[in-house]
Motif scaffolding. Sequence first.
Motif, mmCIF file in Angstrom:
data_model
loop_
_atom_site.group_PDB
_atom_site.id
_atom_site.type_symbol
_atom_site.label_atom_id
_atom_site.label_comp_id
_atom_site.label_asym_id
_atom_site.label_seq_id
_atom_site.Cartn_x
_atom_site.Cartn_y
_atom_site.Cartn_z
ATOM 1 N N THR A 162 0.227 8.723 -8.424
ATOM 2 C CA THR A 162 -0.991 9.519 -8.373
ATOM 3 C C THR A 162 -2.197 8.599 -8.573
ATOM 4 O O THR A 162 -2.055 7.473 -9.077
ATOM 5 C CB THR A 162 -0.994 10.609 -9.464
ATOM 6 O OG1 THR A 162 -0.894 9.969 -10.749
ATOM 7 C CG2 THR A 162 0.184 11.559 -9.272
ATOM 8 N N GLU A 163 -3.363 9.083 -8.206
ATOM 9 C CA GLU A 163 -4.557 8.240 -8.225
ATOM 10 C C GLU A 163 -4.857 7.694 -9.615
ATOM 11 O O GLU A 163 -5.271 6.533 -9.759
ATOM 12 C CB GLU A 163 -5.749 9.042 -7.700
ATOM 13 C CG GLU A 163 -6.990 8.197 -7.478
ATOM 14 C CD GLU A 163 -8.084 8.963 -6.783
ATOM 15 O OE1 GLU A 163 -9.219 8.431 -6.729
ATOM 16 O OE2 GLU A 163 -7.821 10.084 -6.302
ATOM 17 N N ASP A 164 -4.623 8.491 -10.641
ATOM 18 C CA ASP A 164 -4.973 8.046 -11.988
ATOM 19 C C ASP A 164 -3.956 7.075 -12.583
ATOM 20 O O ASP A 164 -4.241 6.425 -13.604
ATOM 21 C CB ASP A 164 -5.147 9.251 -12.922
ATOM 22 C CG ASP A 164 -3.870 10.072 -13.062
ATOM 23 O OD1 ASP A 164 -3.099 10.128 -12.079
ATOM 24 O OD2 ASP A 164 -3.655 10.651 -14.141
ATOM 25 N N GLU A 165 -2.771 6.985 -11.978
ATOM 26 C CA GLU A 165 -1.748 6.062 -12.509
ATOM 27 C C GLU A 165 -1.421 4.942 -11.529
ATOM 28 O O GLU A 165 -0.564 4.109 -11.806
ATOM 29 C CB GLU A 165 -0.461 6.835 -12.842
ATOM 30 C CG GLU A 165 0.224 7.435 -11.629
ATOM 31 C CD GLU A 165 1.550 8.102 -11.946
ATOM 32 O OE1 GLU A 165 2.211 8.587 -11.023
ATOM 33 O OE2 GLU A 165 1.924 8.124 -13.128
ATOM 34 N N ARG A 166 -2.112 4.888 -10.404
ATOM 35 C CA ARG A 166 -1.794 3.925 -9.348
ATOM 36 C C ARG A 166 -2.069 2.496 -9.807
ATOM 37 O O ARG A 166 -3.196 2.157 -10.201
ATOM 38 C CB ARG A 166 -2.607 4.251 -8.099
ATOM 39 C CG ARG A 166 -2.235 3.405 -6.871
ATOM 40 C CD ARG A 166 -2.899 3.991 -5.636
ATOM 41 N NE ARG A 166 -2.419 5.358 -5.424
ATOM 42 C CZ ARG A 166 -3.148 6.310 -4.868
ATOM 43 N NH1 ARG A 166 -4.400 6.069 -4.492
ATOM 44 N NH2 ARG A 166 -2.654 7.532 -4.712
ATOM 45 N N ARG B 30 2.182 1.685 -3.476
ATOM 46 C CA ARG B 30 1.135 2.149 -4.390
ATOM 47 C C ARG B 30 0.850 3.641 -4.201
ATOM 48 O O ARG B 30 0.478 4.333 -5.142
ATOM 49 C CB ARG B 30 -0.145 1.337 -4.169
ATOM 50 C CG ARG B 30 -0.029 -0.124 -4.611
ATOM 51 C CD ARG B 30 -1.323 -0.896 -4.387
ATOM 52 N NE ARG B 30 -2.383 -0.385 -5.257
ATOM 53 C CZ ARG B 30 -3.588 -0.047 -4.823
ATOM 54 N NH1 ARG B 30 -3.897 -0.141 -3.536
ATOM 55 N NH2 ARG B 30 -4.493 0.394 -5.670
ATOM 56 N N GLU B 31 1.037 4.129 -2.969
ATOM 57 C CA GLU B 31 0.797 5.548 -2.685
ATOM 58 C C GLU B 31 1.832 6.458 -3.351
ATOM 59 O O GLU B 31 1.659 7.675 -3.394
ATOM 60 C CB GLU B 31 0.802 5.788 -1.173
ATOM 61 C CG GLU B 31 -0.425 5.266 -0.441
ATOM 62 C CD GLU B 31 -1.697 5.976 -0.873
ATOM 63 O OE1 GLU B 31 -1.635 7.198 -1.134
ATOM 64 O OE2 GLU B 31 -2.750 5.313 -0.967
ATOM 65 N N ARG C 210 -3.430 -3.579 -6.851
ATOM 66 C CA ARG C 210 -2.639 -4.377 -5.906
ATOM 67 C C ARG C 210 -2.082 -5.638 -6.569
ATOM 68 O O ARG C 210 -0.942 -6.027 -6.332
ATOM 69 C CB ARG C 210 -3.512 -4.749 -4.706
ATOM 70 C CG ARG C 210 -2.740 -5.404 -3.563
ATOM 71 C CD ARG C 210 -3.629 -5.662 -2.367
ATOM 72 N NE ARG C 210 -2.868 -6.245 -1.287
ATOM 73 C CZ ARG C 210 -2.177 -5.562 -0.387
ATOM 74 N NH1 ARG C 210 -2.161 -4.235 -0.462
ATOM 75 N NH2 ARG C 210 -1.506 -6.163 0.565
ATOM 76 N N ASP D 206 0.825 -1.204 0.000
ATOM 77 C CA ASP D 206 0.000 0.000 0.000
ATOM 78 C C ASP D 206 0.867 1.265 0.000
ATOM 79 O O ASP D 206 0.543 2.243 -0.676
ATOM 80 C CB ASP D 206 -0.931 0.012 1.215
ATOM 81 C CG ASP D 206 -2.055 -1.010 1.084
ATOM 82 O OD1 ASP D 206 -2.375 -1.381 -0.062
ATOM 83 O OD2 ASP D 206 -2.597 -1.439 2.114
#
Length: 213
Positions: free
Chosen positions: A34-38, A30-31, A41, A27
């Motif tokens: 950015t949200e759009d490229e994350r 993954r942080e 899992r 996690d």
Amino acid sequence: MNEEHLSRIQAIVEAALLAAGKPLSLDQLRELFTEDERPARQVMEHVMMLLGGACEGRGFELRKVASGYRLQIREEFAPWVSRLFEEKPQRYSRALLETLALIAYRQPITRGEIEDIRGVTVSSNIIRTLLEREWVRIVGHKDVPGRPAMYATTRQFLDYFNLSSLDQMPPLSEIRDLEEIGREIEKNIQAEIEFDSTSAKPAEDNPPGETLH
């Protein structure tokens, strides 16, 4: 997701692990994005597998411990890498190692119960050292007169000894005595060399002259 994109994620993860100097969870990795490229899992798990394979045949390895993943020197190269550092690996008394072993295998356990098993008094310095190193913590108090503290190992203990869970410790039935457990723990301590190589806090051990039974 194409191979080029996976290679890019792998390179970012490798850079982050080298810079962090401590384990990072999936996690946390993954942080980094950015949200759009994350990455999902499942994708990150695949990337970690690729990174682990890329480390094969090299002087370092990807290791999964309790707190996450880290890059560390392979144990077989410790004798050479240790010459880079003037400070020698810290050594601990047999009493401290036996106390740590009892906490690891019998947790939660009180100081009095440790003393009953070992047959000698446990020095306050030993308990303080284990707490300062964050290898053990107080998890409660036993419901008996005096309400003594109960001790258990921590996530940092697992990380230090390259374990992801207590299940990876050798079964107690395979170990003859506390001295053997202590020797095994000390061997792991002496072999542990990471990219981080942050010097540990000075340990206050048993007073000189304490004898073990």
